[in-house]
Design an enzyme around this catalytic site. Structure first.
Site, mmCIF file in Angstrom:
data_model
loop_
_atom_site.group_PDB
_atom_site.id
_atom_site.type_symbol
_atom_site.label_atom_id
_atom_site.label_comp_id
_atom_site.label_asym_id
_atom_site.label_seq_id
_atom_site.Cartn_x
_atom_site.Cartn_y
_atom_site.Cartn_z
ATOM 1 N N ASP A 169 -8.331 5.380 5.371
ATOM 2 C CA ASP A 169 -7.958 3.982 5.160
ATOM 3 C C ASP A 169 -8.142 3.705 3.669
ATOM 4 O OD1 ASP A 169 -7.754 1.266 4.915
ATOM 5 O OD2 ASP A 169 -9.332 0.783 6.364
ATOM 6 N N LYS B 141 -4.887 -1.119 -5.478
ATOM 7 C CA LYS B 141 -3.843 -1.129 -4.451
ATOM 8 C C LYS B 141 -2.842 -2.259 -4.683
ATOM 9 C CE LYS B 141 -3.570 -1.039 0.630
ATOM 10 N NZ LYS B 141 -4.434 -1.038 1.836
ATOM 11 N N GLU C 88 -1.347 0.199 8.942
ATOM 12 C CA GLU C 88 -2.732 -0.167 9.253
ATOM 13 C C GLU C 88 -2.894 -0.858 10.607
ATOM 14 O OE1 GLU C 88 -3.821 -2.162 5.636
ATOM 15 O OE2 GLU C 88 -3.758 -0.282 4.516
ATOM 16 N N ASP D 124 -4.493 -8.526 10.785
ATOM 17 C CA ASP D 124 -5.203 -7.652 9.840
ATOM 18 C C ASP D 124 -5.233 -8.290 8.445
ATOM 19 O OD1 ASP D 124 -6.142 -5.665 8.183
ATOM 20 O OD2 ASP D 124 -4.696 -4.146 8.796
#
Lengths: 624, 182
Positions: A25, A87, A187, A209
């Site tokens: 992850d 990211k 994800e 999420d």
């Protein structure tokens, strides 16, 4: 790469040893690595017992790099060389990000609006891909140490709402880190796998999420090991970081201080994050700090005030949620449960808003930080071939529509969002002018109708169209999106069969040469003999092909005619003898030849296994 | 339409791929079960470590299964596909001629949508959606009769074009709602 084991010819060709595969992850704030051992998925911890690795990379003198907690500790003292939340920069240009609160020295060139964000550090210019690769390397090292061997491959998760450029950037980062990517996995889908298998649930579930920097919502139908994504939506620039920033702005406002320098900015952002986390279980948070100017900050933030400050952010997550429901053709009454994923879903106001929207208490019984990594590990284990009962199947979708530019700056959609992958779609276009011999094809991603409102993925030209009257050439453009959600495009003029094949390297991505240069410079032993490498790689490839074919033959040789079988065996023998030699080129050619000669076999095996799946009968055996 | 060739896709209709008989009144539960079975056997996830030729074949088969599933699951697409199997192109994009009463109905819908859009009335749009879906259901019942029972293909073409039109309007309404909702 580990040496492959080769069995005696005729004996079991596929050794059933456990292959080391991990799920990673790669988060905005924290990253994790997990694996499946003895049927149980678990997150791997570092030497200090930490499961989370802060996604922070610090570049020090002499090319030394710190990753994780050490780097995080230095973020206020060395902000320009300590990169957090890289990211957010993946597959993005400088023009697309908010640089106002960033302490980095961004590289600005005339063409920097067309390139991925680059940061000047004391170790040179770094892109988000290279920074992310450092995080991946660190996790790879942790996994190999903990598992005691080389990894066969990894499943790396990406936000479902990541576009093509962001996915490609993630894959490039993995390549730089020396990881074999088995699959990019969304994800929320990973979280659904971990949650669904752990709780043995069936039905329609929503995965909500909210991570450090991205928000995804996916709706999945879970039924007997099949996880079918019905729709997905989200915001790839919305996450827990934004809640910190709201507190940060409030602190500046309350304390009336002068514009902060970069060190103080980082300091207050860190305090803001701590206050946010504290408010999860407390009514008030104290924010105290001494700035480099000597100014003292001492404020109390109440949970009530925090809710007020972040109300619009919470609402921002509900619009994509509504869209996802609409796209799936569902209402809240169809939803059996809402699974909360990502550290930011610990915030009470988020849980309340979700409960209020869905009229049910969200599911929070599993650690929201770990679900994604655990699900990725389960998928990695299956993909590596460790699981014999191949029950788990993930059917995922493309999050954003793909289209082509047509006359007038409009976008013609070719693949609509939420189409199940893999998918191929062809669309025919024609020429606009008499005698037109070339046509430029512009591929875009997004939901809006104007080219300027969508993300440009690639431009290429199809040349050599025979001069014809306007409207009579027929150009067929085929989009193919694979199971990783990555696109390739080919175009063909139908009357002349002229073809242009294009691998979509997003405008914002790295070129193949750039990656090769980075890879080469990252090898410590720069003088590695190229030929020796090539030979070793060719041998590994040949060996795995030989193993796979022997296994296939053992299972299904009954499907082949005598001549087909003869041709495969001849190619196989030739490759076997060559692979003991030293000629990498010859091995490579023989490998390709063997691959080519097995095409019919592969087709027959697929037909047999599909009809077996439908009827429960084994076609190969029936033919005997 | 399919970019694929050889093997399963050759001379096999989408119905044959899923082991179903070619009719409009389709057992959707069986379609879904069989679709999942085919994906279980062919999905690229099953072939990550397989031969290159098998990976390609897997990609093609899984892609075909997705394409076929979408074509059969949606009633308008299914009707269009059934007619295409009979050599009849519905060509709803180019041939927009409709019976006069349906044209009137269309204009009323369009006006109602515009009104609701102007007044930002999401409830009215939702009500229109429900009305269109009701109309779609009755067209589907008509299509079962025309295609499966009476085999009256010319009338089936008209009904299919109406259904395609309704699908399109529903998409438009959803877009407007999405826009107003944001």
């Amino acid at each position: 790469m580990a040496l492959l084991q080769i069995s005696e010819p005729g004996q079991s060709a596929a050794p059933h040893q456990h292959k080391l595969a991990v799920g990673i992850d790669l988060g905005t704030t924290n990253s994790l690595v997990a694996t499946v051992r003895s049927g149980m998925s678990s997150v791997l911890i570092d030497d200090n017992g930490h499961a989370l690795l802060p996604s922070v990379v610090r570049y020090l003198e002499d090319g030394y790099v710190e990753v994780g907690y050490e780097a995080q500790a230095a973020q206020s003292i060395d902000p320009a060389n300590t990169i957090i939340s890289a990211k957010r920069f993946m597959g993005r240009s400088l023009a697309e990000i908010d640089v106002s609160t960033q302490p980095y020295h961004f590289v600005e060139t005339p063409s920097s609006s067309e390139k991925m964000v680059q940061i000047q550090t004391r170790s040179g210019v770094k892109s988000a891909v290279e920074i992310s690769a450092e995080i991946l390397k660190s996790l790879k090292k942790r996994a190999e140490k903990s598992l005691g061997g080389d990894l066969v491959g990894a499943v790396i998760t990406v936000p479902a709402y990541f576009d093509e450029a962001q996915r490609q950037a993630t894959k490039d980062a993995a390549r730089l880190a020396g990881l074999n990517v088995l699959r990019l996995l969304n994800e929320p889908t990973a979280a659904a796998v971990a949650y669904g298998l752990d709780n043995g649930v069936e039905g329609t579930y929503v995965i909500y999420d909210l991570g450090g920097g991205t928000f995804d919502v996916s709706i999945l139908k879970l039924s007997r090991g099949v996880f079918e994504v019905l729709s997905t939506n989200g915001d790839s620039a919305l996450g827990g970081d934004d809640f910190d920033r709201r507190i940060f702005c409030w602190v500046l406002e309350q304390s009336n201080c002068k514009p902060l320098n970069v060190n103080d900015t980082r300091l207050i952002l860190t305090k803001a994050r701590e206050a946010k986390e504290w408010l999860t279980d407390h009514a008030n948070a104290q924010i105290t700090s001494v700035l480099s100017t000597g100014e003292v900050i001492d404020l109390t933030l109440s949970a009530k005030k925090f809710n007020e400050l972040t109300q619009t952010l919470v609402v921002k997550t509900l619009n994509p949620t509504k869209k996802a429901l609409r796209d799936a053709g569902l209402t809240i009454n169809d939803i059996k449960g809402v699974v909360m994923v990502g550290g930011a879903t610990r915030m009470p106001q988020i849980r309340l808003a979700v409960a209020d929207f869905f009229k049910q208490t969200p599911l929070t019984n599993l650690d929201p930080d770990k679900l994604v990594a655990l699900g990725a590990a389960i998928q990695a284990n299956t993909l590596a071939g460790n699981k014999s009962d191949a029950d788990l199947l993930l059917l995922d979708v493309i999050p954003l529509s793909l289209g082509l530019e047509t006359m007038g700056g409009l976008v013609e959609k070719v693949i609509p969002r939420n189409s199940t992958l893999p998918i191929a779609r062809a669309q025919e276009f024609t020429t606009f002018k008499d005698g037109q011999t070339a046509m430029s094809i512009h591929v875009l991603q997004g939901e809006r109708e104007l080219v300027t409102d969508c993300r440009s993925l690639a431009k290429f030209e199809l040349r050599g169209i025979p001069p014809m009257v306007a409207g009579s050439a027929r150009i067929r453009v085929t989009f193919t999106v694979d199971a990783d959600g990555l696109l390739s495009v080919s175009a063909r003029e139908m009357t002349t069969n002229i073809e242009a094949n294009v691998v979509v390297k997003p405008s914002y991505g790295l070129s193949e040469e750039q990656i090769l240069i980075m890879l080469q410079s990252s090898f410590v032993a720069a003088k590695t003999d190229k030929q020796a490498r090539a030979l070793a790689e060719a041998k590994v490839e040949a060996t795995s092909l030989i193993l796979a074919i022997e296994a296939a033959l053992q299972q299904d040789s009954a499907l082949l005619t005598p001549s087909e079988s003869e041709a495969i065996l001849a190619s196989l023998t030739s490759l076997q003898s060559l692979s003991n030699g030293q000629d990498s080129h010859a091995i490579h050619q023989a490998t390709e030849a063997l691959n080519a000669v097995t095409e019919t076999f592969a087709a027959k095996r697929m037909d047999a296994s599909v009809s077996h799946a439908l009827t429960g009968k084994d076609v190969a055996k029936l033919d005997l | 339409m399919s970019a694929l060739n050889n093997g399963i896709s050759d001379n096999h209709s989408y119905f044959e791929l899923f082991g179903l008989s070619p009719q409009f009144n389709l057992d959707l539960a069986k379609l879904e079960t069989n679709y999942r079975s085919i994906q279980s056997a062919s999905h690229p996830d099953r072939f990550v470590t397989a031969l290159l030729s098998e990976k390609l074949r897997s990609m093609q088969t899984a892609t075909l299964a997705n394409e076929a599933y979408q074509a059969l699951k949606n009633p308008a697409h299914r009707a269009k596909y059934l007619l295409a199997l009979q050599g009849i192109e519905v060509a709803a994009e180019t041939n927009t001629a409709m019976p006069a009463d349906f044209l009137m109905q269309q204009m009323e819908w369009r006006e109602a949508i515009d009104d609701a859009k102007q007044s930002k009335n999401i409830d009215a749009l939702d009500a229109l959606l429900a009305e269109m879906q009701q109309e779609a259901r009755s067209l589907q019942a008509t299509l079962i009769d025309l295609i499966d029972v009476k085999k009256n293909l010319p009338l089936a073409v008209d009904a299919t074009r109406k259904l395609i039109f309704i699908d399109k309007v529903c998409v438009d309404i959803n877009k407007i709602i999405e826009h107003l909702d944001a």
